[in-house]
Scaffold this motif. Structure first.
Motif, PDB file in Angstrom:
ATOM      1  N   VAL A 201       0.843  -1.207   0.000  1.00  0.00           N
ATOM      2  CA  VAL A 201       0.000   0.000   0.000  1.00  0.00           C
ATOM      3  C   VAL A 201       0.876   1.254   0.000  1.00  0.00           C
ATOM      4  O   VAL A 201       0.643   2.193  -0.775  1.00  0.00           O
ATOM      5  CB  VAL A 201      -0.946   0.006   1.215  1.00  0.00           C
ATOM      6  N   ALA A 202       1.919   1.268   0.862  1.00  0.00           N
ATOM      7  CA  ALA A 202       2.814   2.429   0.979  1.00  0.00           C
ATOM      8  C   ALA A 202       3.566   2.674  -0.331  1.00  0.00           C
ATOM      9  O   ALA A 202       3.709   3.826  -0.769  1.00  0.00           O
ATOM     10  CB  ALA A 202       3.806   2.206   2.122  1.00  0.00           C
ATOM     11  N   ILE A 203       4.039   1.604  -0.970  1.00  0.00           N
ATOM     12  CA  ILE A 203       4.760   1.726  -2.251  1.00  0.00           C
ATOM     13  C   ILE A 203       3.833   2.303  -3.315  1.00  0.00           C
ATOM     14  O   ILE A 203       4.210   3.213  -4.063  1.00  0.00           O
ATOM     15  CB  ILE A 203       5.324   0.361  -2.699  1.00  0.00           C
ATOM     16  N   TRP A 204       2.581   1.779  -3.381  1.00  0.00           N
ATOM     17  CA  TRP A 204       1.637   2.271  -4.383  1.00  0.00           C
ATOM     18  C   TRP A 204       1.311   3.750  -4.141  1.00  0.00           C
ATOM     19  O   TRP A 204       1.293   4.548  -5.088  1.00  0.00           O
ATOM     20  CB  TRP A 204       0.352   1.448  -4.357  1.00  0.00           C
ATOM     21  N   ILE A 205       1.043   4.125  -2.890  1.00  0.00           N
ATOM     22  CA  ILE A 205       0.731   5.526  -2.568  1.00  0.00           C
ATOM     23  C   ILE A 205       1.900   6.429  -2.957  1.00  0.00           C
ATOM     24  O   ILE A 205       1.718   7.475  -3.572  1.00  0.00           O
ATOM     25  CB  ILE A 205       0.392   5.683  -1.066  1.00  0.00           C
ATOM     26  N   PHE A 206       3.130   6.002  -2.605  1.00  0.00           N
ATOM     27  CA  PHE A 206       4.323   6.802  -2.904  1.00  0.00           C
ATOM     28  C   PHE A 206       4.487   7.006  -4.407  1.00  0.00           C
ATOM     29  O   PHE A 206       4.718   8.125  -4.875  1.00  0.00           O
ATOM     30  CB  PHE A 206       5.564   6.127  -2.317  1.00  0.00           C
ATOM     31  N   LEU A 207       4.369   5.921  -5.184  1.00  0.00           N
ATOM     32  CA  LEU A 207       4.575   6.021  -6.633  1.00  0.00           C
ATOM     33  C   LEU A 207       3.449   6.798  -7.314  1.00  0.00           C
ATOM     34  O   LEU A 207       3.704   7.606  -8.211  1.00  0.00           O
ATOM     35  CB  LEU A 207       4.700   4.623  -7.241  1.00  0.00           C
ATOM     36  N   SER A 208       2.210   6.567  -6.883  1.00  0.00           N
ATOM     37  CA  SER A 208       1.084   7.305  -7.445  1.00  0.00           C
ATOM     38  C   SER A 208       1.227   8.797  -7.145  1.00  0.00           C
ATOM     39  O   SER A 208       1.021   9.654  -8.019  1.00  0.00           O
ATOM     40  CB  SER A 208      -0.232   6.778  -6.854  1.00  0.00           C
ATOM     41  N   PHE A 209       1.595   9.102  -5.920  1.00  0.00           N
ATOM     42  CA  PHE A 209       1.859  10.474  -5.474  1.00  0.00           C
ATOM     43  C   PHE A 209       2.963  11.098  -6.331  1.00  0.00           C
ATOM     44  O   PHE A 209       2.841  12.225  -6.827  1.00  0.00           O
ATOM     45  CB  PHE A 209       2.283  10.411  -3.997  1.00  0.00           C
ATOM     46  N   THR A 210       4.057  10.346  -6.518  1.00  0.00           N
ATOM     47  CA  THR A 210       5.215  10.847  -7.262  1.00  0.00           C
ATOM     48  C   THR A 210       4.875  11.144  -8.714  1.00  0.00           C
ATOM     49  O   THR A 210       5.260  12.188  -9.251  1.00  0.00           O
ATOM     50  CB  THR A 210       6.368   9.821  -7.201  1.00  0.00           C
ATOM     51  N   VAL A 211       4.161  10.220  -9.369  1.00  0.00           N
ATOM     52  CA  VAL A 211       3.800  10.404 -10.785  1.00  0.00           C
ATOM     53  C   VAL A 211       2.928  11.648 -10.965  1.00  0.00           C
ATOM     54  O   VAL A 211       3.148  12.445 -11.888  1.00  0.00           O
ATOM     55  CB  VAL A 211       3.080   9.152 -11.333  1.00  0.00           C
ATOM     56  N   ILE A 212       1.952  11.833 -10.086  1.00  0.00           N
ATOM     57  CA  ILE A 212       1.044  12.988 -10.191  1.00  0.00           C
ATOM     58  C   ILE A 212       1.809  14.301 -10.013  1.00  0.00           C
ATOM     59  O   ILE A 212       1.678  15.233 -10.821  1.00  0.00           O
ATOM     60  CB  ILE A 212      -0.096  12.880  -9.154  1.00  0.00           C
ATOM     61  N   VAL A 213       2.629  14.371  -8.968  1.00  0.00           N
ATOM     62  CA  VAL A 213       3.385  15.597  -8.696  1.00  0.00           C
ATOM     63  C   VAL A 213       4.425  15.841  -9.795  1.00  0.00           C
ATOM     64  O   VAL A 213       4.631  16.984 -10.229  1.00  0.00           O
ATOM     65  CB  VAL A 213       4.061  15.516  -7.307  1.00  0.00           C
ATOM     66  N   TYR A 214       5.068  14.759 -10.263  1.00  0.00           N
ATOM     67  CA  TYR A 214       6.081  14.868 -11.318  1.00  0.00           C
ATOM     68  C   TYR A 214       5.461  15.379 -12.615  1.00  0.00           C
ATOM     69  O   TYR A 214       6.019  16.256 -13.296  1.00  0.00           O
ATOM     70  CB  TYR A 214       6.727  13.500 -11.540  1.00  0.00           C
ATOM     71  N   ASN A 215       4.315  14.841 -12.980  1.00  0.00           N
ATOM     72  CA  ASN A 215       3.616  15.302 -14.193  1.00  0.00           C
ATOM     73  C   ASN A 215       3.232  16.771 -14.077  1.00  0.00           C
ATOM     74  O   ASN A 215       3.358  17.537 -15.042  1.00  0.00           O
ATOM     75  CB  ASN A 215       2.368  14.459 -14.445  1.00  0.00           C
ATOM     76  N   LYS A 216       2.759  17.159 -12.902  1.00  0.00           N
ATOM     77  CA  LYS A 216       2.405  18.558 -12.655  1.00  0.00           C
ATOM     78  C   LYS A 216       3.638  19.451 -12.811  1.00  0.00           C
ATOM     79  O   LYS A 216       3.580  20.518 -13.442  1.00  0.00           O
ATOM     80  CB  LYS A 216       1.831  18.696 -11.240  1.00  0.00           C
ATOM     81  N   TYR A 217       4.765  18.995 -12.277  1.00  0.00           N
ATOM     82  CA  TYR A 217       6.021  19.757 -12.353  1.00  0.00           C
ATOM     83  C   TYR A 217       6.449  19.969 -13.804  1.00  0.00           C
ATOM     84  O   TYR A 217       6.834  21.078 -14.194  1.00  0.00           O
ATOM     85  CB  TYR A 217       7.111  19.010 -11.579  1.00  0.00           C
ATOM     86  N   ILE A 218       6.360  18.916 -14.622  1.00  0.00           N
ATOM     87  CA  ILE A 218       6.791  19.002 -16.018  1.00  0.00           C
ATOM     88  C   ILE A 218       5.854  19.891 -16.841  1.00  0.00           C
ATOM     89  O   ILE A 218       6.301  20.740 -17.623  1.00  0.00           O
ATOM     90  CB  ILE A 218       6.875  17.590 -16.657  1.00  0.00           C
ATOM     91  N   LEU A 219       4.552  19.735 -16.643  1.00  0.00           N
ATOM     92  CA  LEU A 219       3.571  20.400 -17.500  1.00  0.00           C
ATOM     93  C   LEU A 219       3.256  21.841 -17.095  1.00  0.00           C
ATOM     94  O   LEU A 219       2.888  22.661 -17.950  1.00  0.00           O
ATOM     95  CB  LEU A 219       2.270  19.588 -17.509  1.00  0.00           C
ATOM     96  N   ASP A 220       3.380  22.161 -15.813  1.00  0.00           N
ATOM     97  CA  ASP A 220       2.997  23.492 -15.328  1.00  0.00           C
ATOM     98  C   ASP A 220       3.946  24.563 -15.877  1.00  0.00           C
ATOM     99  O   ASP A 220       5.169  24.434 -15.813  1.00  0.00           O
ATOM    100  CB  ASP A 220       3.027  23.522 -13.789  1.00  0.00           C
ATOM    101  N   LYS A 221       3.341  25.635 -16.404  1.00  0.00           N
ATOM    102  CA  LYS A 221       4.125  26.721 -17.008  1.00  0.00           C
ATOM    103  C   LYS A 221       4.952  27.496 -15.988  1.00  0.00           C
ATOM    104  O   LYS A 221       5.910  28.187 -16.343  1.00  0.00           O
ATOM    105  CB  LYS A 221       3.184  27.672 -17.750  1.00  0.00           C
TER     106      LYS A 221
END
Length: 351
Positions: A22-42
């Motif tokens: 559960v912790a691994i899934w939460i961490f990776l899901s969290f990371t992907v969402i924040v990482y995508n936001k970081y890349i795409l946000d102007k």
């Protein structure tokens, strides 16, 4: 140590492993969402090309899935005819590509916290589409629960400081396409006895998504990328981002395989609250009291929905066990009757 001690150690180990997944899934899901936001946000990395980012993910994931299934043979492929692929997988791939494209696009216009609040509408969309496609039966109490979730999200939207109509349309579209995809998986694949885990899903669906995304990419993003010389990718950023996206699929495979899909739904609620807290405290997105109040109502509705699903699953399992016990009892009774008949014939022959 005695038998009781061994059993308790085994139970503790199982609990620790379950929480680890559960912790691994939460961490990776969290990371992907924040990482995508970081890349795409102007205002951050400033690379606002959601189709291109999704295509990079699909290329990376399909390549690794091919290696895992065909080269290293860690996972068995699913037997599937060409006709089944075209009629079942291709429509699912088309919906998945649209869902990913729109959801990634929403990060350009909306805050991470508000996107998570809008995602609370997923059970509403899945249930509504399930009823429309006659996969779910209409139940008034379930519909009341769906309306309470919708009401909560509406309040959260009303209190959103950075409300953007286009961003909301994108995210709601992503939810609708993803919900349709989930229902079609049940209709087109599960009903035919075809079960795809996250790795085999990537193997079959990711190349299909890549093909569908290529069409809008040529007209929407390719001209801008060509004119602005944005083709020069930072391999460290996009490589780690793609690896996180693939690792998330592996984590889903572990989490659902070792626990259950319902556990992932519950873990998803925890992840959403963590993302809202992170968005407010680190990214400095504005989260208003009205936001939290509305999302709190939606959260209670989603929690009740998960609880109802769990109770229905338990009831189904109980009925299944009773049926199995009845079948076993009937089989034993037949065996005893046959044995009794055999003994009776033997006694007659002896006499």
């Amino acid at each position: 140590m005695g038998k009781g001690g061994t059993l308790s150690e085994s139970l503790i180990k199982k609990i620790v492993l379950s929480y680890s997944y559960v912790a691994i899934w939460i961490f990776l899901s969290f990371t992907v969402i924040v990482y995508n936001k970081y890349i795409l946000d102007k205002k951050m990395y400033n690379w606002p090309f959601p189709i291109s980012l999704t295509m990079i993910h699909m290329s990376f994931c399909s390549t690794l899935a091919f290696l895992i299934i065909k080269v290293f043979k860690f996972v068995e492929p699913v037997s599937m005819s060409r006709e089944t692929y075209l009629r079942s997988v291709v429509p699912i791939g088309a919906l998945y590509s649209l869902s990913l494209w729109l959801s990634n696009s929403a990060y350009i216009y909306l805050s991470v916290s508000f996107i998570q609040m809008l995602k609370a509408l997923m059970p509403v969309a899945v249930y509504s589409i399930g009823v429309l496609l006659k996969k779910e039966g209409f139940k008034s109490d379930t519909m009341v629960n769906m309306l309470s979730i919708s009401f909560g999200v509406a309040i959260a939207a009303y209190g959103e400081a950075r409300f953007d109509v286009f961003g909301v349309i994108l995210q709601l579209g992503a939810v609708a396409f993803e919900a349709t995809r989930l229902v079609l998986i049940q209709i087109l694949l599960t009903s035919k006895g075809i079960t795809l885990n996250p790795i085999t899903s990537l193997y079959y669906v990711a190349p299909c998504c890549l093909g569908f995304l290529f069409i809008p990419w040529i007209y929407v993003e390719f001209p801008v990328l060509r004119d602005t010389s944005s083709f020069h990718l930072d391999y460290a950023v996009f490589g780690t981002n793609s690896f996180c996206a693939f690792a998330l699929n592996l984590a889903v495979f572990l989490l659902v395989g070792k626990t259950s899909a319902l556990t992932m739904n519950v873990a998803g609620v925890v992840k959403d609250w963590l993302l809202i807290a992170f968005s407010w405290s680190v990214i400095k997105d504005t989260v208003t009291p009205i936001n939290l109040f509305g999302y709190g109502i939606a959260f209670l509705g989603v929690a009740y929905y998960n609880h109802a699903k769990l109770q229905a699953l338990k009831a189904k399992e109980a009925v299944k066990k009773v049926q199995q016990a009845d079948e076993e009892s009937g089989r034993l009774l037949e065996e005893r009757e046959r044995e009794g008949d055999g003994e009776g014939k033997k006694n007659e022959s002896d006499n």
